[in-house]
Motif scaffolding. Sequence first.
Motif, PDB file in Angstrom:
ATOM      1  N   ASP A 116       0.818  -1.213   0.000  1.00 18.74           N
ATOM      2  CA  ASP A 116       0.000   0.000   0.000  1.00 18.74           C
ATOM      3  C   ASP A 116       0.850   1.260   0.000  1.00 18.74           C
ATOM      4  O   ASP A 116       0.480   2.263  -0.621  1.00 18.74           O
ATOM      5  N   GLN A 117       1.984   1.232   0.693  1.00 13.58           N
ATOM      6  CA  GLN A 117       2.860   2.403   0.697  1.00 13.58           C
ATOM      7  C   GLN A 117       3.392   2.683  -0.701  1.00 13.58           C
ATOM      8  O   GLN A 117       3.378   3.824  -1.175  1.00 13.58           O
ATOM      9  N   GLU A 118       3.874   1.625  -1.361  1.00 18.18           N
ATOM     10  CA  GLU A 118       4.428   1.766  -2.707  1.00 18.18           C
ATOM     11  C   GLU A 118       3.365   2.279  -3.680  1.00 18.18           C
ATOM     12  O   GLU A 118       3.581   3.258  -4.406  1.00 18.18           O
ATOM     13  N   LYS A 119       2.207   1.632  -3.679  1.00 14.37           N
ATOM     14  CA  LYS A 119       1.170   1.999  -4.650  1.00 14.37           C
ATOM     15  C   LYS A 119       0.625   3.396  -4.386  1.00 14.37           C
ATOM     16  O   LYS A 119       0.341   4.151  -5.320  1.00 14.37           O
ATOM     17  N   THR A 120       0.472   3.768  -3.119  1.00 10.62           N
ATOM     18  CA  THR A 120      -0.103   5.080  -2.799  1.00 10.62           C
ATOM     19  C   THR A 120       0.813   6.207  -3.247  1.00 10.62           C
ATOM     20  O   THR A 120       0.357   7.237  -3.748  1.00 10.62           O
ATOM     21  N   LEU A 121       2.125   6.019  -3.083  1.00  9.51           N
ATOM     22  CA  LEU A 121       3.079   7.022  -3.564  1.00  9.51           C
ATOM     23  C   LEU A 121       2.941   7.201  -5.078  1.00  9.51           C
ATOM     24  O   LEU A 121       2.951   8.326  -5.590  1.00  9.51           O
ATOM     25  N   ILE A 122       2.792   6.087  -5.784  1.00  7.87           N
ATOM     26  CA  ILE A 122       2.646   6.158  -7.244  1.00  7.87           C
ATOM     27  C   ILE A 122       1.298   6.761  -7.629  1.00  7.87           C
ATOM     28  O   ILE A 122       1.207   7.615  -8.520  1.00  7.87           O
ATOM     29  N   TYR A 123       0.227   6.348  -6.929  1.00  3.85           N
ATOM     30  CA  TYR A 123      -1.103   6.908  -7.225  1.00  3.85           C
ATOM     31  C   TYR A 123      -1.123   8.420  -7.029  1.00  3.85           C
ATOM     32  O   TYR A 123      -1.806   9.140  -7.775  1.00  3.85           O
ATOM     33  N   SER A 124      -0.418   8.900  -6.015  1.00  4.77           N
ATOM     34  CA  SER A 124      -0.420  10.350  -5.758  1.00  4.77           C
ATOM     35  C   SER A 124       0.159  11.093  -6.952  1.00  4.77           C
ATOM     36  O   SER A 124      -0.317  12.178  -7.324  1.00  4.77           O
ATOM     37  N   GLU A 125       1.186  10.505  -7.586  1.00  3.44           N
ATOM     38  CA  GLU A 125       1.776  11.121  -8.779  1.00  3.44           C
ATOM     39  C   GLU A 125       0.847  10.988  -9.984  1.00  3.44           C
ATOM     40  O   GLU A 125       0.757  11.886 -10.818  1.00  3.44           O
ATOM     41  N   ILE A 126       0.157   9.847 -10.078  1.00  2.00           N
ATOM     42  CA  ILE A 126      -0.796   9.660 -11.182  1.00  2.00           C
ATOM     43  C   ILE A 126      -1.897  10.716 -11.104  1.00  2.00           C
ATOM     44  O   ILE A 126      -2.251  11.353 -12.104  1.00  2.00           O
ATOM     45  N   LEU A 127      -2.461  10.918  -9.899  1.00  7.86           N
ATOM     46  CA  LEU A 127      -3.548  11.897  -9.755  1.00  7.86           C
ATOM     47  C   LEU A 127      -3.063  13.314 -10.044  1.00  7.86           C
ATOM     48  O   LEU A 127      -3.800  14.125 -10.606  1.00  7.86           O
ATOM     49  N   SER A 128      -1.803  13.614  -9.676  1.00  4.50           N
ATOM     50  CA  SER A 128      -1.239  14.930 -10.008  1.00  4.50           C
ATOM     51  C   SER A 128      -1.179  15.104 -11.516  1.00  4.50           C
ATOM     52  O   SER A 128      -1.480  16.174 -12.053  1.00  4.50           O
ATOM     53  N   SER A 129      -0.816  14.035 -12.211  1.00  2.00           N
ATOM     54  CA  SER A 129      -0.739  14.077 -13.678  1.00  2.00           C
ATOM     55  C   SER A 129      -2.125  14.258 -14.296  1.00  2.00           C
ATOM     56  O   SER A 129      -2.297  15.021 -15.258  1.00  2.00           O
ATOM     57  N   LEU A 130      -3.119  13.571 -13.721  1.00  2.00           N
ATOM     58  CA  LEU A 130      -4.472  13.634 -14.288  1.00  2.00           C
ATOM     59  C   LEU A 130      -5.135  14.990 -14.076  1.00  2.00           C
ATOM     60  O   LEU A 130      -6.068  15.345 -14.795  1.00  2.00           O
TER      61      LEU A 130
END
Length: 517
Positions: A116-130
């Motif tokens: 969850d830590q790994e994925k959440t860090l990546i998701y936060s960047e994905i949402l910034s991109s979106l």
Amino acid sequence: MNKKKGGKIAAVIDIGSNLLKMRICQLRKGEIVSLDRLQYPLCLGHEVFTEGKIRFESLRELSGILQGYSEIMAEYGTDQYKVVATTALREAKNRAYVVDQLKIQNDMTVEVLEDDQEKTLIYSEILSSLQTMEQKKIGNALISYIGAGTIGLSVFDGKNMIFSQNVPMGALKLHDMLGNIQEETEDFYVVVEEYLESIMGRIPLPQVEGGLQSLVLTGNEIELIAKICGVEPENDRYIIEAKQIKNLFKEVRSLSREKISDRFGIEEESAELLYSALAIYVRLIQCVKSNTVIAPKVDLWFALMKQMLIPKSSGEYFEHVRVNAISCAQAMSRTYNANEKHTENIRKFACKLFDKMKGTHGLDKRKRLLLELAAIMHDCGHYVNAKDHLSSSFDLLKNIDLYGMTDEEMHIIAYVARYNEYDVPNFDDIAFVGLSEANRLVVSKLVAIFRLANALDKSQMQKLDDIKVRLERERLIITGESDQNLYLEKWAFEQTAPFFKEVFGINPELTIKSKML
């Protein structure tokens, strides 16, 4: 090599399943600028997914490369660095030995990120991109990160995440688990598709109004797939036609890794992962209505780098986790038919009590979030078993994925949610004793606050719509206004007050004033 003019220099080292990567960056005029990028191929994932542990020969190789990375960081005058590891080290049976040896031999503290830590860090960047895309173009989206050993899945409703789950199956692991069958059949792709369906088809993706309109994918193989499809990035993201991915999979699914390698001019190791990744991508495409796949160019290292070089980003990241964890918890609570008015009411009361007790309990804002999540989800167990709903809530919560929460935090949430006016943490209970002493103390403090808040809406009828809290020496004075019958709430409050006093040494008192006065 002299330290370049500018701000702080930081490095992120990522011990992945098949690559050891390092990025060195500097903050210049508020922007993160890349100074150097190195990567070295490692087969840690193959070893762990087939043998269960990392060989000491590989550990020695890893240690040697890290020594070289340390020298390069010194040449750049690096101010700070972070070393993280993901799936391979996370799943290795001998991970404690590996982490210990890297500390002794390289003087490096390796942080093994949970799923969850790994994925959440990546998701936060994905949402910034979106955020730079038009919201109506995205709508309800299935967001997925396909790693070497795990797949992260989240559902985004246009505002927040409402679902998050991790699947222990990634591109490399899929290949290593089923690779032996490839020699025995010409229809290997059918085996892969059936196996994926047996896992992915059972994931309870939430039913959202209008269905899932977009698919947002990222992972190590996405750039290679985009390149083969002839797609160039725009605004740091690829937009790939779904039919291009499907056609590419049809093209490679009957080929050997040698033929895939020859056809596209890539390494054989990359050819193996290309096949597995495409199989996963094609299965995910079936879940959405969109004819295109959005693939932002995001990476774990950048999210970690931001937190080191831009101080305010840590606070922004916590807020991102808080908002989306609460959103997911509320969606789950609705799925299990919990009384939303009740759970939101006691969440409000619990937060007021927590905030007023700040100088007494010594807990941080992350623990406050755990209290909120426990309040939101504590009634879910009724859906499973009305007779033993507390135990059902505990079993349910400790075993789910919740956005941004670690396994340890989910255990704390589960413990807090399972107590009511009759129950308190039992230090003779084997499971509870299994928690660390620090976590037993955290649970006890949060339970004391949660039980008090829960008692204030024992009837689940919101007879008190608000409370005032005042701390006076050894007294916590809680005042509310109501003209309704609150005998049940007062009784429950009296039941929960002794444990609160036992934990904090403070006596809670409840005063109800009439609204008519």
